[in-house]
Write a protein that holds these residues in place. Structure first.
Motif, PDB file in Angstrom:
ATOM      1  N   GLY A 137       0.835  -0.933   0.386  1.00 55.47           N
ATOM      2  CA  GLY A 137      -0.222  -0.087  -0.330  1.00 55.47           C
ATOM      3  C   GLY A 137       0.646   1.216  -0.288  1.00 55.47           C
ATOM      4  N   ILE A 138       2.140   1.841   0.889  1.00 55.36           N
ATOM      5  CA  ILE A 138       2.741   2.545   1.060  1.00 55.36           C
ATOM      6  C   ILE A 138       3.858   2.618  -0.387  1.00 55.36           C
ATOM      7  CG2 ILE A 138       5.690   3.925   1.887  1.00 55.36           C
ATOM      8  CD1 ILE A 138       3.859   1.834   4.619  1.00 55.36           C
ATOM      9  N   GLY A 139       3.643   1.571  -1.124  1.00 53.73           N
ATOM     10  CA  GLY A 139       4.876   1.300  -2.881  1.00 53.73           C
ATOM     11  C   GLY A 139       3.849   1.904  -3.688  1.00 53.73           C
ATOM     12  N   VAL A 140       2.695   1.654  -3.416  1.00 53.22           N
ATOM     13  CA  VAL A 140       1.495   2.222  -4.427  1.00 53.22           C
ATOM     14  C   VAL A 140       1.062   3.342  -4.323  1.00 53.22           C
ATOM     15  CG1 VAL A 140      -0.885   1.938  -5.172  1.00 53.22           C
ATOM     16  CG2 VAL A 140       0.780   0.085  -5.186  1.00 53.22           C
ATOM     17  N   ALA A 141       1.387   3.631  -2.816  1.00 52.90           N
ATOM     18  CA  ALA A 141       0.833   5.630  -2.821  1.00 52.90           C
ATOM     19  C   ALA A 141       1.748   6.572  -2.822  1.00 52.90           C
ATOM     20  CB  ALA A 141       0.958   6.078  -0.954  1.00 52.90           C
ATOM     21  N   LEU A 142       3.617   6.061  -2.975  1.00 57.31           N
ATOM     22  CA  LEU A 142       4.538   6.481  -2.673  1.00 57.31           C
ATOM     23  C   LEU A 142       4.707   6.752  -4.898  1.00 57.31           C
ATOM     24  CD1 LEU A 142       6.956   7.570  -1.748  1.00 57.31           C
ATOM     25  CD2 LEU A 142       8.003   5.259  -2.484  1.00 57.31           C
ATOM     26  N   ALA A 143       4.020   6.168  -5.752  1.00 61.13           N
ATOM     27  CA  ALA A 143       3.922   6.027  -6.883  1.00 61.13           C
ATOM     28  C   ALA A 143       2.716   6.869  -7.654  1.00 61.13           C
ATOM     29  CB  ALA A 143       4.103   4.739  -7.969  1.00 61.13           C
ATOM     30  N   ALA A 144       1.568   6.470  -6.934  1.00 59.74           N
ATOM     31  CA  ALA A 144       0.313   7.021  -7.250  1.00 59.74           C
ATOM     32  C   ALA A 144      -0.073   8.365  -7.044  1.00 59.74           C
ATOM     33  CB  ALA A 144      -0.469   6.167  -7.173  1.00 59.74           C
ATOM     34  N   ALA A 145       1.168   8.665  -5.600  1.00 62.15           N
ATOM     35  CA  ALA A 145      -0.250  10.181  -5.156  1.00 62.15           C
ATOM     36  C   ALA A 145       0.648  11.844  -5.858  1.00 62.15           C
ATOM     37  CB  ALA A 145      -0.044  10.502  -3.548  1.00 62.15           C
ATOM     38  N   PRO A 146       1.962  11.638  -5.994  1.00 63.49           N
ATOM     39  CA  PRO A 146       2.531  12.540  -7.019  1.00 63.49           C
ATOM     40  C   PRO A 146       2.120  12.576  -8.382  1.00 63.49           C
ATOM     41  CG  PRO A 146       4.074  11.133  -5.611  1.00 63.49           C
ATOM     42  CD  PRO A 146       2.700  10.720  -5.580  1.00 63.49           C
ATOM     43  N   LEU A 147       1.892  11.588  -8.832  1.00 60.75           N
ATOM     44  CA  LEU A 147       1.230  10.933 -10.416  1.00 60.75           C
ATOM     45  C   LEU A 147      -0.291  11.643 -10.206  1.00 60.75           C
ATOM     46  CD1 LEU A 147       2.358   7.894 -11.959  1.00 60.75           C
ATOM     47  CD2 LEU A 147       2.630  10.409 -12.905  1.00 60.75           C
ATOM     48  N   GLY A 148      -0.816  11.712  -8.930  1.00 59.11           N
ATOM     49  CA  GLY A 148      -2.316  11.940  -9.235  1.00 59.11           C
ATOM     50  C   GLY A 148      -2.217  13.493  -9.256  1.00 59.11           C
ATOM     51  N   CYS A 149      -1.496  14.596  -8.350  1.00 56.15           N
ATOM     52  CA  CYS A 149      -1.680  15.447  -8.851  1.00 56.15           C
ATOM     53  C   CYS A 149      -1.272  16.451 -10.011  1.00 56.15           C
ATOM     54  CB  CYS A 149      -0.018  15.778  -7.723  1.00 56.15           C
ATOM     55  SG  CYS A 149      -0.112  15.874  -6.459  1.00 56.15           S
ATOM     56  N   PHE A 150      -0.986  15.775 -10.670  1.00 54.10           N
ATOM     57  CA  PHE A 150      -0.287  15.861 -12.425  1.00 54.10           C
ATOM     58  C   PHE A 150      -2.272  15.714 -13.164  1.00 54.10           C
ATOM     59  CE2 PHE A 150       4.561  16.103 -11.950  1.00 54.10           C
ATOM     60  CZ  PHE A 150       4.187  17.411 -12.256  1.00 54.10           C
ATOM     61  N   VAL A 151      -2.443  14.447 -13.047  1.00 50.12           N
ATOM     62  CA  VAL A 151      -3.453  14.232 -13.332  1.00 50.12           C
ATOM     63  C   VAL A 151      -4.855  15.049 -13.058  1.00 50.12           C
ATOM     64  CG1 VAL A 151      -5.369  12.572 -13.107  1.00 50.12           C
ATOM     65  CG2 VAL A 151      -3.360  11.929 -13.101  1.00 50.12           C
ATOM     66  N   VAL A 152      -4.704  15.236 -12.102  1.00 44.88           N
ATOM     67  CA  VAL A 152      -5.770  16.754 -11.418  1.00 44.88           C
ATOM     68  C   VAL A 152      -5.212  18.561 -12.149  1.00 44.88           C
ATOM     69  CG1 VAL A 152      -6.510  18.219  -9.446  1.00 44.88           C
ATOM     70  CG2 VAL A 152      -6.112  15.911  -8.785  1.00 44.88           C
TER      71      VAL A 152
END
Length: 266
Positions: free
Chosen positions: A15-30
């Motif tokens: 879960g932490i590994g996915v969060a580390l990759a997905a969250a910063p990318l999610g900022c660009f998606v937003v």
């Protein structure tokens, strides 16, 4: 017996590994209003699952290949007379339909579609963990390397051109990174919930941050908190883990917006 022999520890680290990759990318998606892209790529991942089972290859390799193909096609066709939402709608639903039809042709293969649609983080093994963390480090390194050009191309494409930055190249970098995250996250939260892991932490952080860098850091923290809390609540209440993680993320989104509203009134 090592610490990684405990399935709860493996789930937490995944879960932490996915969060580390997905969250910063999610900022660009937003920022780029690309929320539908995450869903579209995730839906296409089901075709990757079917192809992997048909050719007896790794699920990760099949999903990554289809997700990368989706990213390249979207980048190539965008701006060529097709509206982005129309293009994503056609590709996402077509790939999902082809994937489900392909699964029905598999003889003698038992396919747990629920597992791929909603994920099963509690079943993550040591090899899965190595793949997830390798992808997380690759995506984090890529973002650290391309942060300034990506941010400039996102905020103002004309300014990016003037600075010698190619916005289409930066979009391709972003979509390829998203494809990699989708490929590793399908094991954790499933194809239908990956978009939520990208969007919800970033949207929550937007209400709390004053700079893009802080938003990325806060989003990563909220995503990791959602994953760990979701696993714990799922364990206590015997609920599906992937959807529970997303529910915790939704609660954090509501709390962050309530905190912002209260701060504005005072």
């Amino acid at each position: 017996m090592t610490l990684l022999d405990n399935f709860m520890v493996r789930a937490a680290l995944a879960g932490i590994g996915v969060a580390l990759a997905a969250a910063p990318l999610g900022c660009f998606v937003v920022w780029r209003r690309m929320a539908y892209f995450g869903d579209a790529t995730a839906h296409a991942a089901i075709l990757g699952v079917a192809l992997s089972l048909a050719f007896s290859t790794s699920i990760f390799v099949g999903v990554l290949a289809v997700a990368l193909a989706m990213a390249v096609v979207v980048t190539h066709l965008s701006g060529r007379g097709y509206a982005m939402d129309t293009l994503l709608g056609v590709l996402a639903h077509s790939a999902l339909a082809f994937g489900l039809v392909a699964v029905s042709y598999l003889q003698g293969v038992r396919v747990d579609l629920d597992g791929y649609l909603f994920g099963d983080i509690l079943a993550v093994g040591k090899t899965d963990l190595a793949v997830i963390w390798s992808a997380a480090l690759v995506v984090t390194g890529l973002l650290a390397w391309r942060w300034s050009p990506l941010l400039t191309a996102t905020l103002n494409p004309d300014l990016a051109h003037a600075a010698g930055i190619d916005p289409r190249r930066e979009q391709l970098v972003l979509t390829l990174a998203l494809a990699l995250v989708v490929a590793v996250a399908i094991k954790v939260v499933g194809a239908l919930l990956i978009g939520a892991m990208l969007i919800i932490p970033a949207a929550s952080a937007r209400a709390l941050a004053q700079t893009p860098e802080r938003m990325a850091l806060i989003a990563t923290g909220l995503a990791a908190l959602s994953a760990l809390s979701g696993i714990y609540v799922s364990y206590l209440q015997d609920t599906p883990t992937g959807p529970t993680i997303v529910c915790v993320g939704a609660v954090l989104f509501a709390l962050s917006n309530l905190a912002t509203l209260k701060q504005r009134k005072t």
